[in-house]
Design a protein around this motif. Sequence first.
Motif: not given
Length: 84
Positions: A3-4, A21, A49, A51-53
């Motif tokens: 993931g990013k 990022e 983070w 995503k938004d977590k």
Amino acid sequence: MSGKIILEVMTHCEAEVIVKEIEVKEDFDQEIKKILEKMRKNKFQSVAWLKDKYIGGTWFDLNTFKWSAEYLDKIWNEEENGQK
């Protein structure tokens, strides 16, 4: 997992926040621990983070007077790469 990661880092003078990022494709857990350990050792406050977590960060702990890092539910303040 891949993931990013969005890494927000506060400059030492606390005048600005730098956002980076980072694309992680292999060994996600080890890579993010390595990044957070680098922030901790260099005494940068940071937040990571996925995503938004919220997944981790680094800060100066006023209880121990040491720089600490956190990844998921693991916190460390020595060079242990999150194994504490």
